[in-house]
Design a protein around this motif. Sequence first.
Motif, PDB file in Angstrom:
ATOM      1  N   ALA A  29      -9.523  -4.154 -48.608  1.00 19.04           N
ATOM      2  CA  ALA A  29      -9.401  -3.203 -47.507  1.00 19.04           C
ATOM      3  C   ALA A  29     -10.537  -3.360 -46.489  1.00 19.04           C
ATOM      4  N   TYR A  30     -11.366  -4.386 -46.648  1.00 17.08           N
ATOM      5  CA  TYR A  30     -12.510  -4.642 -45.759  1.00 17.08           C
ATOM      6  C   TYR A  30     -13.458  -3.450 -45.663  1.00 17.08           C
ATOM      7  N   ARG A  78     -17.254 -13.873 -39.282  1.00 22.65           N
ATOM      8  CA  ARG A  78     -15.959 -13.444 -38.739  1.00 22.65           C
ATOM      9  C   ARG A  78     -15.187 -12.588 -39.736  1.00 22.65           C
ATOM     10  N   ARG A  79     -15.910 -11.836 -40.535  1.00 24.35           N
ATOM     11  CA  ARG A  79     -15.336 -10.935 -41.548  1.00 24.35           C
ATOM     12  C   ARG A  79     -14.604 -11.679 -42.663  1.00 24.35           C
TER      13      ARG A  79
END
Length: 141
Positions: A29-30, A78-79
């Motif tokens: 879910a970041y 970049r996540r």
Amino acid sequence: MVSTTKRLNTHVTDPVADLLTRIRNANLAYKDDLVVPFSKMNDALLKILETEGFIAGHGVEGEGLDRVYRVTLKYGARRERAITGLRRISKPGRRVYAQRTNLPRVMGGLGIAVVSTSHGVMTDRDAARRGIGGEVLAYVW
């Protein structure tokens, strides 16, 4: 005195699987951070994940029975996720042990196997270096 914080120390059958599932769900879910129950086993697993670079850090919050760990997840520029996968290997219904000569390698050495030995919880590389085997708790890659 009634505590205003919700206790996370509910009864679970497999605390290691609970920790891995919480990390997996937050990672998918970041989420930037998550809260996990306080225990010695969770502390040992979180220390391994931190030293191997899978999480950014962890710390204790609260006092007494309300102690929990706040885990900070790690992402790339970049996540990109630092943890691509987590898998529980030894379960309460089926324990999996590895001898010192037969320790597992995860993704050809790119991942780690977490092993519970008589000298504490450590990675497969540390166990091989010390020449000891134990219960294979999880794979992380």
